[in-house]
Design a protein around this motif. Sequence first.
Motif, PDB file in Angstrom:
ATOM      1  N   ARG A 240      85.900  75.008  57.955  1.00  0.00           N
ATOM      2  CA  ARG A 240      84.707  74.222  58.246  1.00  0.00           C
ATOM      3  C   ARG A 240      84.433  74.170  59.736  1.00  0.00           C
ATOM      4  N   ASN A 241      85.192  74.933  60.488  1.00  0.00           N
ATOM      5  CA  ASN A 241      85.091  74.924  61.933  1.00  0.00           C
ATOM      6  C   ASN A 241      84.949  76.385  62.368  1.00  0.00           C
ATOM      7  N   LEU A 242      83.974  76.668  63.199  1.00  0.00           N
ATOM      8  CA  LEU A 242      83.684  78.040  63.599  1.00  0.00           C
ATOM      9  C   LEU A 242      84.876  78.707  64.269  1.00  0.00           C
ATOM     10  N   ASP A 243      85.562  77.986  65.145  1.00  0.00           N
ATOM     11  CA  ASP A 243      86.726  78.567  65.826  1.00  0.00           C
ATOM     12  C   ASP A 243      87.824  78.930  64.829  1.00  0.00           C
ATOM     13  N   ASP A 244      88.084  78.035  63.862  1.00  0.00           N
ATOM     14  CA  ASP A 244      89.102  78.311  62.850  1.00  0.00           C
ATOM     15  C   ASP A 244      88.696  79.499  61.980  1.00  0.00           C
ATOM     16  N   LEU A 245      87.416  79.558  61.603  1.00  0.00           N
ATOM     17  CA  LEU A 245      86.932  80.654  60.779  1.00  0.00           C
ATOM     18  C   LEU A 245      87.144  81.993  61.481  1.00  0.00           C
TER      19      LEU A 245
ATOM     20  N   ALA B 285      78.786  78.704  62.027  1.00  0.00           N
ATOM     21  CA  ALA B 285      78.169  77.566  62.725  1.00  0.00           C
ATOM     22  C   ALA B 285      77.447  76.664  61.727  1.00  0.00           C
ATOM     23  N   PHE B 286      76.806  77.254  60.727  1.00  0.00           N
ATOM     24  CA  PHE B 286      76.137  76.443  59.709  1.00  0.00           C
ATOM     25  C   PHE B 286      77.148  75.622  58.906  1.00  0.00           C
ATOM     26  N   ALA B 287      78.289  76.211  58.583  1.00  0.00           N
ATOM     27  CA  ALA B 287      79.326  75.471  57.856  1.00  0.00           C
ATOM     28  C   ALA B 287      79.821  74.293  58.691  1.00  0.00           C
ATOM     29  N   GLU B 288      80.011  74.520  59.988  1.00  0.00           N
ATOM     30  CA  GLU B 288      80.447  73.451  60.888  1.00  0.00           C
ATOM     31  C   GLU B 288      79.373  72.369  61.003  1.00  0.00           C
ATOM     32  N   PHE B 289      78.113  72.792  61.095  1.00  0.00           N
ATOM     33  CA  PHE B 289      76.984  71.860  61.179  1.00  0.00           C
ATOM     34  C   PHE B 289      76.911  71.010  59.911  1.00  0.00           C
TER      35      PHE B 289
ATOM     36  N   LEU C 229      77.624  88.705  64.564  1.00  0.00           N
ATOM     37  CA  LEU C 229      76.584  87.677  64.664  1.00  0.00           C
ATOM     38  C   LEU C 229      76.534  86.856  63.376  1.00  0.00           C
ATOM     39  N   LEU C 230      76.552  87.531  62.223  1.00  0.00           N
ATOM     40  CA  LEU C 230      76.479  86.824  60.947  1.00  0.00           C
ATOM     41  C   LEU C 230      77.681  85.906  60.746  1.00  0.00           C
TER      42      LEU C 230
ATOM     43  N   VAL D 250      86.980  85.406  49.190  1.00  0.00           N
ATOM     44  CA  VAL D 250      86.787  83.964  49.300  1.00  0.00           C
ATOM     45  C   VAL D 250      85.377  83.663  48.800  1.00  0.00           C
ATOM     46  N   HIS D 251      85.227  82.600  48.023  1.00  0.00           N
ATOM     47  CA  HIS D 251      83.912  82.256  47.462  1.00  0.00           C
ATOM     48  C   HIS D 251      82.855  82.160  48.558  1.00  0.00           C
ATOM     49  N   SER D 252      83.141  81.376  49.595  1.00  0.00           N
ATOM     50  CA  SER D 252      82.180  81.221  50.696  1.00  0.00           C
ATOM     51  C   SER D 252      82.921  80.854  51.969  1.00  0.00           C
ATOM     52  N   MET D 253      82.256  81.029  53.089  1.00  0.00           N
ATOM     53  CA  MET D 253      82.891  80.784  54.388  1.00  0.00           C
ATOM     54  C   MET D 253      83.415  79.369  54.522  1.00  0.00           C
TER      55      MET D 253
END
Length: 185
Positions: free
Chosen positions: A68-73, A113-117, A106-107, A60-63
Amino acid sequence: MTGQRLGYVRVSTLDQNTARQLDGVDVDQVFADKASGKDVNRPELERMIDFARDGDTVLVHSMDRLARNLDDLRAIVRRLTEKKVRVEFVKEQLTFTGDDNAMATLLLNVMGAFAEFERSLIRERQREGINLAKQRGAYRGRTPSLDAKSATELREKAAAGVPKAALARHYGISRETVYTYLRAE
């Protein structure tokens, strides 16, 4: 690795191009969705998860393209790694296998979290822009799908027992829009 290299790409709108996301990355098959990352109903994502087998690698190109949601990711990565599928994020240069150490976990959480933010910031700026446009009188909102006569007709047919799916097809709107009109009585 003996499995296939599966690419997943996602763009938010139909007019956006998916080609650049995995440009230059060697993949055997690409699954592409044109839907918002906040939308969990992404047919190609589900097809890719169902298709992926033990030993495959999902690229995948990026997270933020995956979720876009940490739980979904976390849930998507977990679903894949439980099938013994590696998940690689090209931009972040991160790989998850299910046997990840504390640093990898952790990463995943921090980057997710940054994507969600980022998504929250986008929505906040959008709301601010809409409010400013409303103050200037430049924003009138979305035009209604149905005129008043059609909306009344829709409500009468629904009250008479016509199925919501049939109403949606008849008026050329989604079932959710049908329910929105019925709630607005």
